[in-house]
Design a protein around this motif. Structure first.
Motif, short mmCIF file in Angstrom:
data_model
loop_
_atom_site.label_atom_id
_atom_site.label_comp_id
_atom_site.label_asym_id
_atom_site.label_seq_id
_atom_site.Cartn_x
_atom_site.Cartn_y
_atom_site.Cartn_z
N ARG A 113 -0.38 4.01 1.11
CA ARG A 113 -1.00 4.88 2.13
C ARG A 113 -0.58 4.47 3.53
N SER B 236 0.84 -1.21 0.00
CA SER B 236 0.00 0.00 0.00
C SER B 236 0.86 1.25 0.00
N SER C 142 -7.23 -2.83 -9.49
CA SER C 142 -7.66 -3.42 -10.77
C SER C 142 -7.44 -4.94 -10.78
N TRP C 143 -8.04 -5.58 -9.83
CA TRP C 143 -8.09 -7.05 -9.70
C TRP C 143 -6.73 -7.69 -9.40
N ASN D 223 -6.10 1.34 4.80
CA ASN D 223 -6.78 0.14 5.30
C ASN D 223 -5.81 -1.03 5.51
N THR D 224 -4.82 -1.14 4.62
CA THR D 224 -3.91 -2.31 4.69
C THR D 224 -3.09 -2.29 5.97
N ILE E 58 -5.99 -4.39 -3.31
CA ILE E 58 -6.27 -4.81 -4.69
C ILE E 58 -6.39 -3.56 -5.55
C1 LIG Z 1 -6.31 2.47 -8.55
C2 LIG Z 1 -7.17 1.62 -7.63
C3 LIG Z 1 -7.70 0.45 -8.11
C4 LIG Z 1 -8.51 -0.36 -7.28
N1 LIG Z 1 -9.01 -1.54 -7.76
C5 LIG Z 1 -9.76 -2.33 -6.97
C6 LIG Z 1 -10.26 -3.59 -7.43
O1 LIG Z 1 -10.03 -4.00 -8.55
N2 LIG Z 1 -11.01 -4.33 -6.58
C7 LIG Z 1 -11.29 -3.92 -5.32
O2 LIG Z 1 -11.99 -4.64 -4.59
N3 LIG Z 1 -10.82 -2.74 -4.84
C8 LIG Z 1 -10.07 -1.95 -5.63
N4 LIG Z 1 -9.57 -0.75 -5.15
C9 LIG Z 1 -9.86 -0.36 -3.77
C10 LIG Z 1 -8.69 -0.65 -2.81
O3 LIG Z 1 -8.24 -1.98 -2.93
C11 LIG Z 1 -9.16 -0.42 -1.37
O4 LIG Z 1 -9.62 0.89 -1.22
C12 LIG Z 1 -8.06 -0.70 -0.38
O5 LIG Z 1 -8.62 -0.84 0.91
C13 LIG Z 1 -7.00 0.40 -0.35
O6 LIG Z 1 -5.98 0.05 0.58
P1 LIG Z 1 -5.12 1.19 1.34
O7 LIG Z 1 -6.11 1.93 2.22
O8 LIG Z 1 -4.09 0.46 2.13
O9 LIG Z 1 -4.54 2.07 0.28
C14 LIG Z 1 -8.78 0.06 -5.96
C15 LIG Z 1 -8.23 1.27 -5.48
C16 LIG Z 1 -7.43 2.03 -6.30
C17 LIG Z 1 -6.81 3.32 -5.77
#
Ligand SMILES: Cc1cc2nc3c(=O)[nH]c(=O)nc-3n(C[C@H](O)[C@H](O)[C@H](O)COP(=O)(O)O)c2cc1C
Length: 126
Positions: free
Chosen positions: A11, A9, A89-90, A15-16, A87
């Protein structure tokens, strides 16, 4: 027992890391050593499939002099490797993908003219 947590992540308050916090607390309570590596803060060039890493089976052997050598060393010195990524984009995030491509090839000497060893056999990736 040593853990290496590879954090995908970008960030620092996302969340991670929130999900990781209780896990890290358990490691601390149980006096287990760990490294937490924020991949976004590292220089990790993408793999170019040059297969330089397949020539010498005893070392990482990558053509790049970026932060991957240090990450390789940390992984090699660990018993358990944790991949923590949102995740995108999958799939995993870009630094995690670059790191995995380099690590999987550098660790597994399977892709040269002869099949060599896996340098991270017996390590756990839960
Ligand atoms: C560019 C981008 C692409 C994402 N693609 C997906 C996805 O394909 N599937 C999904 O469930 N969440 C997707 N998400 C949501 C993130 O996985 C989710 O918000 C995650 O909790 C972010 O983690 P972080 O808070 O540690 O950054 C995407 C977020 C971003 C910014």
């Amino acid at each position: 027992m040593k853990f290496c947590i590879l954090m995908g992540s970008p960030r620092k308050n996302g969340n991670t890391i929130e999900l990781l916090k209780p896990f890290i607390e358990e490691l601390t309570i149980n006096n287990i050593q760990y490294d937490l590596i924020w991949l976004q803060d590292k220089q990790i060039e993408p793999c170019t499939a040059c297969r330089n890493c397949q020539k010498d089976w005893t070392i990482f052997g990558c053509q790049y002099s970026d932060d991957m050598q240090k990450i390789f060393d940390k992984v090699l010195a660990s018993d358990v490797i944790v991949l923590a990524t949102p995740i995108y984009s999958w799939y995993c995030t870009p630094p995690m993908k670059s790191m995995l491509d380099r690590l999987v090839y550098g660790m597994n000497k399977f892709y040269g003219e002869k099949k060599g060893p896996s340098l991270w056999s017996n390590k756990k990736i839960p």
